[in-house]
Structures are given as structure tokens and as C-alpha cells.
Scaffold this active site. Structure first.
Site, PDB file in Angstrom:
ATOM      1  N   SER A 281      17.028  -0.709   0.539  1.00  0.00           N
ATOM      2  CA  SER A 281      16.474  -1.941  -0.004  1.00  0.00           C
ATOM      3  C   SER A 281      17.579  -2.917  -0.389  1.00  0.00           C
ATOM      4  O   SER A 281      18.418  -3.277   0.422  1.00  0.00           O
ATOM      5  CB  SER A 281      15.580  -1.590  -1.204  1.00  0.00           C
ATOM      6  OG  SER A 281      14.878  -2.714  -1.679  1.00  0.00           O
ATOM      7  N   ASP A 529       6.626  -3.089   5.282  1.00  0.00           N
ATOM      8  CA  ASP A 529       6.567  -1.736   4.727  1.00  0.00           C
ATOM      9  C   ASP A 529       5.877  -1.708   3.362  1.00  0.00           C
ATOM     10  O   ASP A 529       6.035  -0.763   2.598  1.00  0.00           O
ATOM     11  CB  ASP A 529       7.972  -1.137   4.614  1.00  0.00           C
ATOM     12  CG  ASP A 529       8.892  -1.888   3.662  1.00  0.00           C
ATOM     13  OD1 ASP A 529       8.415  -2.786   2.943  1.00  0.00           O
ATOM     14  OD2 ASP A 529      10.097  -1.571   3.622  1.00  0.00           O
ATOM     15  N   HIS A 580       7.840   1.337   1.379  1.00  0.00           N
ATOM     16  CA  HIS A 580       9.210   0.887   1.110  1.00  0.00           C
ATOM     17  C   HIS A 580      10.005   1.874   0.262  1.00  0.00           C
ATOM     18  O   HIS A 580      11.171   2.149   0.564  1.00  0.00           O
ATOM     19  CB  HIS A 580       9.165  -0.467   0.414  1.00  0.00           C
ATOM     20  CG  HIS A 580      10.511  -1.051   0.155  1.00  0.00           C
ATOM     21  ND1 HIS A 580      11.314  -1.545   1.164  1.00  0.00           N
ATOM     22  CD2 HIS A 580      11.222  -1.223  -0.998  1.00  0.00           C
ATOM     23  CE1 HIS A 580      12.450  -1.996   0.648  1.00  0.00           C
ATOM     24  NE2 HIS A 580      12.412  -1.812  -0.658  1.00  0.00           N
TER      25      HIS A 580
END
Length: 625
Positions: A281, A529, A580
Site C-alpha cells: 500500500s 481491490d 487491499h
């Protein structure tokens, strides 16, 4: 599906017939070029909507840990810092509907944890004769690192060496000492550093990122599987950081990049092999920024060949390389889908502690989060005439990013906003200190020529943006992009003026009453996602880094997309989720990471099932002639 995907990713086309015990999923594999269906509504997703509370704006979701305890023994013995705040009276404070949702979520999570063979992927890979090879460095994402207090002022002493983010102490402080908690968690408006008398620092070691709170794992599955392969604290390292800080201040206050450079150099010297960097991320943005900093004469002074000498591979997991559009909504009005689509009880519980205005105030006082404002402007995200990721039959283009209903008695802009318009509005309507902080640290533009890219190596504001700066001059570097696809992800919004304008400083809020066609509570969903849009996770990997100016050394880019195939009754999605955060527990992601760590990354092949390459070709960014 997992075995089929593994054969295709690693280039093994043998034994394609389904086994006698194969599942329907195994018999109908997703093939490169197939379209992944984005499922917009499921009756079973209530728990998963609530899961987002943990990491995406709901700061008190951590009460879930209490459900793992069989009794108040959790309070009395495991969490003595809660004092007289028992689980019973904590639940009395919260709305009944919210408590019911959390109980369902965590009961399912407990069942999953009890049945899950945590080390299975690592043991499988080890059984093939593989073992630890490259030193591993893990860089976590936004919000996932715990923050603990080291202040000794009167207001900080009760929390000394206790986590005010990512623990039960956070819950206690939020419920019983909210204003003091906000003062600790928010950075100084002028300096972007600690407020006077406050000293909050990122927790360190594996404990900093393996669990957010008791029972809610983040990096734990990857750490367990790496251990099965022979990794331990001597050859693996978690580079936790204070995600609230603007990237220049990570170095200014904590010397984060200097410490990361020194650790990688020591690991390479002791192990005799180059390191593998694994990021998730926002952590992928941090790594990309580090690549520029470490080479620069204005940073680490390592020279252009430092990455070539010290880094074997960069594993980019769910990297928000071009930001996330939900960051705009969070900073503009303290909202995102996770609040807009919650039921009335949960929204009441959320705003009982933190209103929209307070959440926006907190997000703005965390400049690190603004690194994820969308990059590329209309060239990537589209305009009122169309967007690269529009799909046939779509009623309104995604390029119309912030939309406003007409014929309403509201004080709102007269035209819809593109991403460029929304960014201008954000800067025009937020405080001067916020605008100066963000513009002094980041840039969201596009460099269309090699000359611009080369010049940007001397401008640290450009280092976080891969559309304005290049990959390192490391021809042997391998970049692996692993990200989820097929989960609805917020892409545009409908806004309105606040219901009670005189009672808030916000100029507008999400129009949550609007439920029509593709609009769900004022939110328009696209591909991604669940948190980061497909254009952000996939554009650079599939197109941008194929351009000479963005990848002048020709580093090899390998892309593996992971379709979202959650188990219906598993609150974290199970071994085939592509959410995610939950993707960090996905079985084949863990296997890919282990193979790269073991020196077998060259066996991994591209696996692209979405339409990202088609979308990327439509973006208005072109190879220089």
C-alpha cells in the site's frame, strides 16, 4: 483455483486436467484476457463492510479484540492498562447494532483462526528444497504501524510507552480522554512534527505490524511463512515508520531513510547477497521515494548505482502508486464509503466519538496520508467527456469525479468536478497550513518528457510520483507488482451541502441519501481491490514503467493480478481474497513472496486478467517521440 493460478504464474502447463477432487473453481480457471466480474452487491458483505472500520476511518473498531476473550479476563489480566473500563461498560457506550455487527465479525474471525494452518505455505515451499536466500526488508502500509507515546509531559505521562494507535489504550483514550488523544495523534499545523509536549513514535520490530489489535492480523501470515523458510530477526526486518509524517519529515525527525539505508547495507554485507524489499500500500510509495533519496546528493548520497548494488528485487503489494481517490473524500469531508454505507446504528456510533468534521481535521493533520491524493490528474482519471476505465453502458463517466444534484436548495458548485477540479477545490477551501504542507511535500502532475523527469531528480516533491520521476538506474533490479482485482472500489462521489451548515465548518458532505442506478449512498464504484483503484495499482506496472523515460535502465517488471474470490462466510475472505489488506494473508501471494526470497523469482510469469492494459492505453500519457 489456487493450484491452477500457481501453474500459470510459474509457467507450468502440465497436468491441466482437473483432479477427481477438484472444485468447481478449479474446473473454471480465470485465464489471461478473461474479464473479472466486479460484484457490486452481496447480502453476505455486511461483515466485510464493517471490517473496513478498522483501517479506513473508523478509529474505534478495535473493540473487536474484546470478543476474543472468553470473559473479562482479557481486561483483568491481558490488558491491565484499561483499568476500570470493562468490556461490559464499554459495550454499554456503543450502539447495540454496532456491537452486534462486531460480534458477528469477530466470532467468524475466531473460527477462521482456529482452523487455519498458519505455516502451511511456508512448509510447502520448504518441502520443495527452498530456503531463505536474500535478506528481507518489509515496509508496511498506512495506518498499520502502531504508534506509542514517549512523552513525559503531564498530559502524556499516563500513556508513556503505551500505544495510542493500534491497541486497547487507543480505545480507552478515545472513549475517556478524547481531546487529549486527538492532541497526541495530530501533528503540529505549522511544523508538521510533534506538538509541544507530545512525543509519539512508531513502534518497532515485527510486533509493530503483525497485528493491528488482538486477533486482527496484518503482516502476521507473511512473517509466519517466512519463518518456515528459515527467516528470523537476523535476516529479516520490518521497517516501520510514522505514517502520519510527510515524507521529508520522516528523515528530518526520525532519520527513517538513513536508518533504512544503513540496515540494508549491513544486511547485504553480512549475508553476502542483495536484499529483497517487500512493501504494501502506502509502503510502496515510501520505497519509491527512498530509491530517489538514497541516490541523491541531497539525501543519502549513495549515488545512482546504490540500488543496483544493494537491492535484488522490489515486491510491490497493492501499491497505491498513483494514489487513491478515496483520500480526497477523507480529507475534504472526513468521509469514505466505509462511513457512507454503514447502517444508522454504526454511523451513530462512529460520530458519537468522532464527527465528520473531526475526522477531516485529523486526516489533514496527518500529512503522510496526503501522499495518497490521486496523481496524474485528468490524464489518468479522465474528464467530463470520459475516463480511461469507463465501461460500456455506464450512465455517467468516472471522469466526473465529484457530482452535484441539480434542482436542490443547496449551496454547491454549479458544475461537476474532474479530479483536477476537485484538487483545486480542496486546496482553495482547506486551511493555509494544510495547503502549504501538502504542496511543499508532494506533487500530483505528469512529466511528459525525459528532460522533465531528469530535472525532477533534484526536486524531492516529485519523488513520490512515478509519473514525474523514474525508477532507479538499476538494470538488474526486478520489480514485482502483485495486487487484487475484481472488488468494487470507490471511484466517484455525489456531494451536497451539509444538512446543518451553521453547525459545521465543512463546505459539503457526501450525498448519502442518493441511491440510484450505479450510485450507492452517494458513492460510485469502479474496479480495484476495495481500497485502491485499478488505475493506481496497475497503470505503472502495465504501461508507465514500460516507457523509457520512467524506466531508463530497463528494470524487469512482472505483474500478477489476483482475482477477488472470497469465502462467503469468512470475515477476512480466506486464502483467495484480494481485498487491499486481507490479501496479505492470501495463499498464493505468500508463496510468490517466499519464492522471490528464496531466489526463484525468475520463475514467476505475468498473469493479467483485468482490462488494465486497455485502460492504460486510453490514458493521455504517451511515449516521447
Amino acid at each position: 483455483m489456487a493450484s491452477t493460478l500457481r501453474r500459470r504464474v510459474f509457467g507450468d502447463d502440465k497436468a491441466t486436467e482437473p483432479s477427481p477432487t477438484s472444485t468447481p473453481r478449479d474446473q473454471s480457471p480465470v485465464r489471461p484476457g478473461d474479464k473479472v466480474k466486479v460484484v457490486h452487491k452481496r447480502k453476505e458483505t455486511r461483515k466485510r463492510k464493517t471490517t473496513g472500520i478498522f483501517l479506513l476511518g473508523s478509529l474505534f473498531g478495535i473493540i473487536a479484540a474484546g470478543f476474543f476473550a472468553k470473559s473479562n479476563d482479557l481486561i483483568d489480566f491481558e490488558l491491565p492498562e484499561l483499568g476500570d473500563l470493562s468490556m461490559d461498560n464499554l459495550f454499554e457506550i456503543l450502539p447495540a447494532g454496532f456491537v452486534k455487527d462486531m460480534r458477528e465479525l469477530v466470532n467468524g474471525e475466531r473460527d477462521f483462526l482456529e482452523s487455519y494452518d498458519a505455516f502451511s505455505v511456508g512448509l510447502k515451499v520448504r518441502s520443495e528444497g527452498l530456503s531463505s536466500h536474500h535478506p528481507m526488508v518489509m515496509v508496511p502500509g498506512v495506518i498499520s504501524t502502531g504508534l506509542e507515546s514517549w512523552g513525559t509531559s503531564n498530559e502524556s505521562l499516563p500513556y508513556f510507552r503505551k500505544r495510542l494507535w493500534g491497541s486497547w489504550n487507543m480505545m480507552r483514550a478515545l472513549v475517556m480522554d478524547k481531546e487529549n488523544w486527538k492532541r497526541h495523534i495530530m501533528l503540529d499545523h505549522t511544523t508538521g512534527l510533534d506538538p509541544p509536549g507530545v512525543k509519539l513514535r512508531a513502534a518497532q520490530g515485527f510486533d509493530a505490524t503483525d497485528f493491528f489489535i488482538t486477533g486482527y492480523w496484518i503482516w502476521n501470515k507473511i512473517i509466519e511463512n517466512l519463518a518456515s523458510l528459515g527467516y528470523d530477526p537476523t535476516n529479516s526486518f520490518t521497517a516501520a515508520y510514522d505514517w502520519r509524517l510527510a515524507y521529508p519529515n520522516l528523515e528530518k525527525r526520525d532519520q527513517y531513510f538513513s536508518r533504512l539505508k544503513a540496515h540494508i547495507e549491513m544486511a547485504v554485507r553480512l549475508e553476502g547477497k542483495k536484499a529483497v524489499l517487500t512493501s504494501h500500500s502506502m509502503g510502496s510509495q515510501v520505497v519509491f521515494y527512498f530509491f530517489h533519496w538514497v541516490a541523491s546528493e541531497h539525501g543519502g548520497k549513495g549515488g545512482d548505482d546504490w540500488v543496483e548494488k544493494h537491492v535484488e528485487s522490489w515486491i510491490n503489494v497493492s501499491g497505491c502508486m498513483l494514489g487513491a481517490v478515496k483520500d480526497v473524500a477523507a480529507i475534504l469531508s472526513g468521509e469514505m464509503r466505509d462511513t457512507a454505507q454503514l447502517n444508522a446504528f454504526a454511523v451513530y456510533g462512529l460520530e458519537k466519538f468522532l464527527s465528520k468534521e473531526e475526522r477531516a481535521e485529523i486526516f489533514r493533520a496527518m500529512p503522510g496520508m496526503s501522499s495518497m491524493l490521486p496523481m496524474g490528474g485528468n490524464a489518468i482519471w479522465g474528464d467530463l467527456d470520459g475516463a480511461p476505465d469507463d465501461v460500456p453502458g455506464q450512465a455517467v463517466t468516472f471522469g466526473s469525479f465529484l457530482n452535484f444534484r441539480t434542482n436542490q436548495n443547496w449551496t454547491i458548485p454549479k458544475t461537476n468536478f474532474t479530479v483536477d477540479d476537485a484538487m483545486k477545490y480542496l486546496y482553495d477551501t482547506t486551511e493555509d497550513w494544510y495547503r502549504e504542507s501538502v504542496k511543499g511535500s508532494y506533487s500530483q502532475g505528469v512529466a511528459h518528457t525525459k528532460k522533465e523527469v531528469d530535472a525532477n531528480e533534484f526536486d524531492p516533491r516529485k519523488w513520490v510520483n512515478p509519473l514525474e520521476s523514474r525508477l532507479p538506474l538499476a538494470p538488474s533490479l526486478k520489480v514485482y507488482c502483485f495486487y487484487g482485482v475484481g472488488k468494487p472500489t470507490e471511484r466517484a462521489y455525489y456531494y451536497r451541502s451539509p444538512e446543518f451548515p451553521s453547525l459545521t465548518n465543512l463546505n459539503m458532505t457526501i450525498d448519502t441519501a442518493l441511491i440510484q442506478g450505479d450510485v450507492d449512498h452517494g458513492v460510485v464504484m469502479g474496479e480495484g481491490d476495495g481500497t485502491v483503484n485499478l488505475m493506481s495499482t496497475g497503470y505503472m506496472c502495465n504501461k508507465g514503467w514500460k516507457m523509457k523515460r520512467y524506466n531508463p535502465a530497463g528494470a524487469k517488471i512482472t505483474v500478477v493480478e489476483m482475482p477477488h474470490e472470497p469465502e462467503r462466510f469468512n470475515p477476512r475472505g480466506g486464502p483467495n481474497t484480494a481485498d487491499h489488506v486481507d490479501i496479505l494473508g492470501r495463499s498464493n501471494l505468500n508463496e510468490l513472496i517466499l519464492r522471490i526470497a528464496a531466489g526463484k523469482g525468475d520463475e514467476i510469469q505475468d498473469y493479467v486478467v483485468s482490462n488494465i492494459r486497455e485502460y492504460a492505453e486510453r490514458a493521455k500519457i504517451y511515449e516521447e517521440e
